[in-house]
Design a protein around this motif. Structure first.
Motif, short mmCIF file in Angstrom:
data_model
loop_
_atom_site.label_atom_id
_atom_site.label_comp_id
_atom_site.label_asym_id
_atom_site.label_seq_id
_atom_site.Cartn_x
_atom_site.Cartn_y
_atom_site.Cartn_z
N GLY A 164 -0.85 8.68 -2.70
CA GLY A 164 -1.94 9.66 -2.80
C GLY A 164 -3.27 8.95 -2.77
O GLY A 164 -3.43 7.94 -2.10
N GLU A 165 -4.19 9.48 -3.54
CA GLU A 165 -5.52 8.87 -3.58
C GLU A 165 -5.75 8.30 -4.97
O GLU A 165 -5.63 9.00 -5.97
N GLY A 166 -6.08 7.03 -5.01
CA GLY A 166 -6.29 6.38 -6.29
C GLY A 166 -7.76 6.29 -6.66
O GLY A 166 -8.64 6.34 -5.81
N THR A 167 -7.98 6.19 -7.96
CA THR A 167 -9.35 5.97 -8.42
C THR A 167 -9.72 4.51 -8.20
O THR A 167 -8.86 3.65 -8.03
N GLU A 168 -11.00 4.26 -8.24
CA GLU A 168 -11.46 2.90 -7.99
C GLU A 168 -10.89 1.92 -9.01
O GLU A 168 -10.57 0.78 -8.70
N ALA A 169 -10.74 2.41 -10.24
CA ALA A 169 -10.22 1.54 -11.30
C ALA A 169 -8.72 1.33 -11.18
O ALA A 169 -8.15 0.45 -11.83
N GLY A 170 -8.06 2.16 -10.37
CA GLY A 170 -6.63 2.01 -10.19
C GLY A 170 -5.83 2.48 -11.39
O GLY A 170 -4.67 2.08 -11.57
N ASP A 171 -6.42 3.34 -12.21
CA ASP A 171 -5.67 3.84 -13.38
C ASP A 171 -5.08 5.22 -13.15
O ASP A 171 -4.26 5.69 -13.94
N THR A 172 -5.48 5.87 -12.08
CA THR A 172 -5.00 7.23 -11.80
C THR A 172 -4.81 7.43 -10.30
O THR A 172 -5.59 6.91 -9.51
N ILE A 173 -3.75 8.16 -9.96
CA ILE A 173 -3.53 8.54 -8.56
C ILE A 173 -3.39 10.05 -8.48
O ILE A 173 -2.64 10.65 -9.27
N ARG A 174 -4.10 10.64 -7.57
CA ARG A 174 -3.91 12.06 -7.27
C ARG A 174 -2.83 12.11 -6.19
O ARG A 174 -3.06 11.70 -5.05
N ALA A 175 -1.63 12.59 -6.56
CA ALA A 175 -0.45 12.40 -5.71
C ALA A 175 -0.39 13.37 -4.54
O ALA A 175 -0.59 14.57 -4.69
N ARG A 176 -0.14 12.82 -3.39
CA ARG A 176 0.16 13.63 -2.21
C ARG A 176 1.68 13.76 -2.08
O ARG A 176 2.20 14.78 -1.66
N GLN A 177 2.36 12.73 -2.51
CA GLN A 177 3.81 12.69 -2.33
C GLN A 177 4.45 11.87 -3.43
O GLN A 177 3.95 10.81 -3.81
N VAL A 178 5.53 12.39 -3.98
CA VAL A 178 6.30 11.64 -4.98
C VAL A 178 7.73 11.54 -4.46
O VAL A 178 8.40 12.55 -4.26
N ALA A 179 8.17 10.33 -4.21
CA ALA A 179 9.54 10.15 -3.72
C ALA A 179 10.39 9.59 -4.85
O ALA A 179 10.03 8.60 -5.49
#
Lengths: 356, 204
Positions: free
Chosen positions: A175-190
């Motif tokens: 998905g799309e991650g935050t700059e800090a890399g602490d959160t991802i807004r998921a497009r896909q979870v496999a």
């Protein structure tokens, strides 16, 4: 009148050297230099200069120390960026062949060896299915006939419901991650197989957290450790936790049993089994990766900023040349190490560790 | 054979933050001397200097990046074992490329891949500017690059060494193990073949 430029001089001029005085006054020589410049530029485009990759040197040094000389396996395009990213580690993506024997049928050169002498891996696009056989075409253009029997386990990817996720489930999130890399807004979870080998992440301390860098680029792999209303948390192999936010458009992908006829032609498919004397593969497990989004189909790329800094496993950061912009084609030559004769684990690792 | 370095030979220096630390600036022949003494750090430095160009050339010639990496690996091993045999009659880069060529040739022979033999190519001199040169005048580099990939191996080799690797004609002759005169005629023939290819692509 001075003599025209020699071939040596024309070549030097095409490579950027200044010509002698005659050149300024001679239209014929100027035209010749221009033509050679076109050729020279074409050569440079046809053979762009590479930053030297570390594997050949690493393997040569290992051979100097007495290790067997590494031979490539015919390439499959590794495309699960997550695995590659994780594999700083997985930068060791190579095209090594541990088992090419020129006296065997050509098919031998199109399969990968594993730790298990009885299990080989064929992977590529599913070209055709007929009865109990199918044909895979590798990224290198080689065709392999795969035979399925009564006991062959065949699975393919289907979509599921996010509610199926539970603590302990292994996932690969994109998905799309935050700059800090602490959160991802998921497009896909496999959902990845439990037996699949997760990439080992180098622990470089707080100053350089690979999982955070991966997450900032939109990918995390690991286990679900906490579930919540708007998402869940994933713990990666190095212990780093990343929050995954899901929305109604987030797609869950999982493996489900099917039959040979249920597989889609044109999709990336992995078969694990025994290589027969006639060059066909008798499959124990077949897995198809038909739903991975386009991000998984592109040549993997390391996040910007990592390229020049990542070490090989067990090596310091600066003792080898920097990484090239794109890893070479091929599954990692150690991708299946440690998986023994677990055909499902091997297939799962190949499915999520490479794409067509 | 285990050809590990002798006791006391220096390892490449590794640091985390700083730039790569080379033991000290050495020119190429000195590096080969150090390699001959079993200095792995010197091999790393030599690799950093030349491997990219060698790999690009091998890839142009073989059309197979994976195979080329493997040949490069074998080449570095051969450099390690044969560094003591280097004589300063040619540049180190052309010496390494000559080794790489032999490694590639051996490898391709083992794989029974048929390559166009150098001997089968007529070493035709260019016939001078003509309609086909007009095609080259009008061609774009990207199109030329594609056409180069379709040339025969000897033509790709000579073009790659002169314009990709930047060797002089004399160094190219050493690497290809042919006379300088043949390098010149082969260059001209390669360009003529390229011009014909561009004509066929409609650039005339």
């Amino acid at each position: 009148m001075m003599a025209h430029l020699t071939m040596e001089e024309l070549a030097a001029c095409a490579n950027g050297a200044p010509g002698r005085d005659h050149l300024a006054a001679c239209e014929a020589c100027q035209a010749e230099v221009r033509r050679w410049q076109v050729v020279a530029e074409g050569v440079r485009q046809a053979a762009p200069a590479y930053l030297p990759p570390p594997q050949p040197l690493r393997h040569a040094l290992a051979a100097i120390d007495g290790a067997p000389v590494r031979r490539r396996r015919v390439g499959l395009l590794s495309a699960a960026a997550a695995v590659v990213l994780a594999g700083t580690a997985a930068y060791a993506l190579g095209t090594a062949d541990r088992a090419v024997d020129p006296s065997r049928p050509v098919t031998v050169a199109a399969v990968y060896s594993t730790d298990c002498p009885d299990l080989k891996v064929a992977a590529g696009k599913l070209t055709s299915v007929s009865g109990s056989t199918m044909v895979l075409t590798t990224a290198g253009g080689m065709s392999i006939t795969v035979r399925a029997g009564v006991g062959t386990k065949i699975t393919h990817q289907v979509t599921g419901d996010l509610g199926e996720l539970a603590e302990g489930t292994h996932v690969m999130v994109r998905g799309e991650g935050t700059e800090a890399g602490d959160t991802i807004r998921a497009r896909q979870v496999a959902i990845t197989p439990d037996a699949m080998k997760l990439p080992g992440l180098p622990n470089l301390g707080d100053r350089f957290n690979v999982t955070r860098r991966m997450a900032a680029n939109g990918t995390v792999m690991g286990s679900v450790i906490r579930d919540g209303q708007d998402g869940f948390t994933v713990r990666a192999g190095d212990g780093t936790e990343v929050r995954v936010v899901t929305t109604t458009s987030t797609r869950l992908i999982k493996q489900e049993s099917t039959v040979l006829g249920g597989l889609q032609t044109g999709e990336y498919t992995v078969a694990v089994g025994a290589l027969e004397d006639d060059g066909t593969l008798s499959a124990r497990t077949v897995q198809q990766n038909a739903l991975t989004d386009e991000a998984g189909r592109h040549a993997p790329a390391l996040p910007s900023g990592l390229r020049d800094r990542l070490p090989e496993p067990g090596e310091g950061l600066r003792d080898l040349p920097p990484l090239p912009d794109a890893p070479p084609e091929g599954l990692s030559d150690d991708l299946f190490d440690g998986l023994g004769c677990d055909a499902d684990a091997i297939a799962g690792t190949a499915v999520y560790g490479a794409g067509a | 054979m285990n050809s590990s370095r002798p006791d006391g030979a220096r390892q490449a220096v590794v640091t985390f933050d700083s730039h790569p630390v080379e033991p000290r600036e050495q020119d190429d022949p000195q590096l080969l001397q150090a390699i001959a003494r079993g200095d792995r750090g010197a091999l790393v430095t030599l690799y950093q200097r030349h491997a990219g160009a060698v790999l690009a050339h091998l890839t142009l010639v073989t059309g197979d990046h994976g195979l080329s990496e493997e040949v490069l690996q074998d080449t570095m091993l051969a450099v390690w074992r044969g560094a003591g045999s280097y004589r300063s009659l040619s540049s180190v880069r052309s010496w390494i490329i000559a080794i790489a060529r032999r490694q590639a040739r051996d490898r391709l022979r083992r794989r029974r891949v048929t390559m166009v033999g150098q001997e089968s190519l007529a070493e035709r001199a260019a016939t001078g500017p003509g309609p086909e040169d007009i095609a080259l005048d009008r061609a774009k580099a990207g199109e030329v690059a594609e056409a180069i990939k379709a040339l025969g191996v000897p033509h790709r080799e000579v073009l790659g060494l002169v314009f990709g690797t930047g060797l002089t004609l004399a160094e190219t002759a050493t690497a290809l193990e042919i006379p300088v005169g043949t390098v010149k005629s082969r260059l001209a023939a390669a360009r003529a073949a390229l011009a014909r290819a561009m004509t066929e692509r409609g650039y005339a």
